[in-house]
Design a protein around this motif. Structure first.
Motif, PDB file in Angstrom:
ATOM      1  N   ALA A 199       0.824  -1.206   0.000  1.00 14.04           N
ATOM      2  CA  ALA A 199       0.000   0.000   0.000  1.00 14.04           C
ATOM      3  C   ALA A 199       0.861   1.261   0.000  1.00 14.04           C
ATOM      4  N   TYR A 200       2.112   1.152   0.458  1.00 17.62           N
ATOM      5  CA  TYR A 200       3.001   2.319   0.481  1.00 17.62           C
ATOM      6  C   TYR A 200       3.513   2.658  -0.913  1.00 17.62           C
ATOM      7  N   PHE A 201       3.558   1.704  -1.806  1.00 16.12           N
ATOM      8  CA  PHE A 201       3.975   1.852  -3.205  1.00 16.12           C
ATOM      9  C   PHE A 201       5.459   2.185  -3.307  1.00 16.12           C
ATOM     10  N   VAL A 202       5.856   3.393  -2.859  1.00 13.35           N
ATOM     11  CA  VAL A 202       7.251   3.814  -2.874  1.00 13.35           C
ATOM     12  C   VAL A 202       7.436   4.852  -1.771  1.00 13.35           C
ATOM     13  N   ASP A 203       8.646   4.978  -1.277  1.00 15.13           N
ATOM     14  CA  ASP A 203       9.013   5.873  -0.177  1.00 15.13           C
ATOM     15  C   ASP A 203       8.508   5.355   1.167  1.00 15.13           C
ATOM     16  N   GLN A 204       9.457   5.261   2.095  1.00 14.24           N
ATOM     17  CA  GLN A 204       9.224   4.785   3.454  1.00 14.24           C
ATOM     18  C   GLN A 204       8.872   3.296   3.511  1.00 14.24           C
ATOM     19  N   VAL A 205       8.952   2.584   2.397  1.00 15.09           N
ATOM     20  CA  VAL A 205       8.685   1.146   2.386  1.00 15.09           C
ATOM     21  C   VAL A 205       9.719   0.416   3.258  1.00 15.09           C
ATOM     22  N   ASP A 206      10.984   0.765   3.064  1.00 16.90           N
ATOM     23  CA  ASP A 206      12.054   0.134   3.842  1.00 16.90           C
ATOM     24  C   ASP A 206      11.976   0.521   5.314  1.00 16.90           C
ATOM     25  N   VAL A 207      11.657   1.792   5.579  1.00 17.56           N
ATOM     26  CA  VAL A 207      11.537   2.263   6.961  1.00 17.56           C
ATOM     27  C   VAL A 207      10.414   1.527   7.676  1.00 17.56           C
ATOM     28  N   GLU A 208       9.277   1.413   7.017  1.00 20.13           N
ATOM     29  CA  GLU A 208       8.127   0.740   7.623  1.00 20.13           C
ATOM     30  C   GLU A 208       8.449  -0.708   7.941  1.00 20.13           C
ATOM     31  N   TRP A 209       9.137  -1.405   7.025  1.00 19.28           N
ATOM     32  CA  TRP A 209       9.453  -2.812   7.264  1.00 19.28           C
ATOM     33  C   TRP A 209      10.415  -2.947   8.439  1.00 19.28           C
ATOM     34  N   CYS A 210      11.450  -2.103   8.477  1.00 15.25           N
ATOM     35  CA  CYS A 210      12.437  -2.200   9.558  1.00 15.25           C
ATOM     36  C   CYS A 210      11.815  -1.880  10.914  1.00 15.25           C
ATOM     37  N   LEU A 211      10.958  -0.869  10.984  1.00 15.26           N
ATOM     38  CA  LEU A 211      10.321  -0.547  12.258  1.00 15.26           C
ATOM     39  C   LEU A 211       9.360  -1.651  12.677  1.00 15.26           C
ATOM     40  N   ARG A 212       8.721  -2.269  11.717  1.00 14.71           N
ATOM     41  CA  ARG A 212       7.854  -3.417  12.027  1.00 14.71           C
ATOM     42  C   ARG A 212       8.694  -4.578  12.541  1.00 14.71           C
TER      43      ARG A 212
END
Length: 311
Positions: A199-212
């Motif tokens: 749903a994020y498509f692009v940008d902050q995808v990596d950040v969201e996964w790492c924080l999760r």
């Protein structure tokens, strides 16, 4: 897989006293790349991984043909009919790697070039960290900007706030997140944390996964001795604001996703209070600076406001 797609660097790991072979697959997502940099990426990666899987995310027909030519016998190309976003393309690559027996995946953007020995250094560090009792989410290299040659600092939480620390020395640095490009993730960890958020498509995808991953008790480490050359931002804007400053900027379309996804992160239950405070301040500063100093100001204002509204 053997033959022309097999690299010559097979790393070893120890699990319960039994030595097992790592099968590292590179997942390279392309979208109208600069072909000379992409070719350098393929050359640099080929000998460091077992298989390079190139997921083309709907490049133009002309560019897609040149990507196929560049891949040749160096990589396996999978074309997507449209741009489905970097998260979905990465998930597709991981699924293909799992089907072909990979144990680990190395995520790469099309504008990144791994330095010699990067993958082996990451694999060795990951094995040592696991041996020290860490439950890993991912490990990644120091990111060296192609233009400035400076290594990007990594984010940590200290004294209740977010700070960015340099990654000198030789010891791995535990951090909050890594940019996706250069990140080595064991498929076991990917399965435990879950796929990239499409749903994020692009940008902050990596950040969201790492924080999760962090919220699930999995550690993220930067390994300074591993190096990746990477382009940070599409261009750099210089401006004067209480001193000479520089700001890497992307297209207004990327501004839309950055603002939308940052606000979604602020609202996420697994994101800590220091990060919520950080992004609130970051979005305000970025809105002001880009409105005053970045090119295509009106388009950027509309994109940033639209992103906030869509969140």
């Amino acid at each position: 897989m053997s033959g022309p797609f097999a690299g010559d660097a097979h790393a070893l790991r120890t699990v319960g006293g039994v030595v097992a072979r790592h099968r590292v697959f590179a997942i390279v997502v392309t979208f109208n790349p600069e072909l000379d940099v992409f070719a350098a990426l393929l050359d640099a990666t080929r000998a460091q991984v077992e298989v390079s899987l190139v997921i083309d995310n709907g490049s133009t027909p002309e560019c897609a043909a040149r990507i196929e030519q560049a891949c040749g016998r160096r990589a396996v190309l999978h074309r997507l009919s449209a741009n489905v976003g970097i998260a979905a393309a990465q998930n597709r690559g991981v699924a293909l790697a799992r089907e072909q027996g990979a144990t680990d995946v190395l995520l790469l953007d099309h504008d990144s070039v791994p330095q010699p020995g990067m993958v082996a250094t990451l694999v060795k560090a990951a094995s040592q960290l696991r041996g020290s009792g860490h439950v890993l989410g991912a490990v990644g290299p120091a990111i060296v900007d192609r233009k400035s040659r400076a290594a990007a600092p990594v984010p940590v939480i200290a004294d209740g706030g977010i700070t960015f620390v340099d990654v000198g020395g030789t010891a791995p640095v535990r951090c909050e997140y890594l940019i996706a490009s250069g990140t080595l993730i064991a498929l076991e960890a990917f399965h435990a944390v879950g796929p990239m958020n499409e749903a994020y498509f692009v940008d902050q995808v990596d950040v969201e996964w790492c924080l999760r991953a962090g919220a699930a008790g999995r550690a993220i480490f930067c390994v300074p001795q591993a190096r990746l050359e990477h382009a940070i931002g599409d261009e750099v804007v210089s401006f004067w604001l209480l001193g000479r400053r520089e700001l890497p900027v992307h297209s207004p379309m990327r501004d839309y996703f950055y603002f939308r996804n940052s606000l979604r992160l602020i609202r996420s239950p697994y994101v800590s209070l220091p990060w919520r405070r950080f992004w609130k301040r970051r979005l305000v500063r970025l809105f002001v600076v880009q409105t005053l100093f970045a090119p295509a100001r009106l388009r950027r204002i509309r994109a940033m406001l639209s992103g906030l509204w869509a969140a």
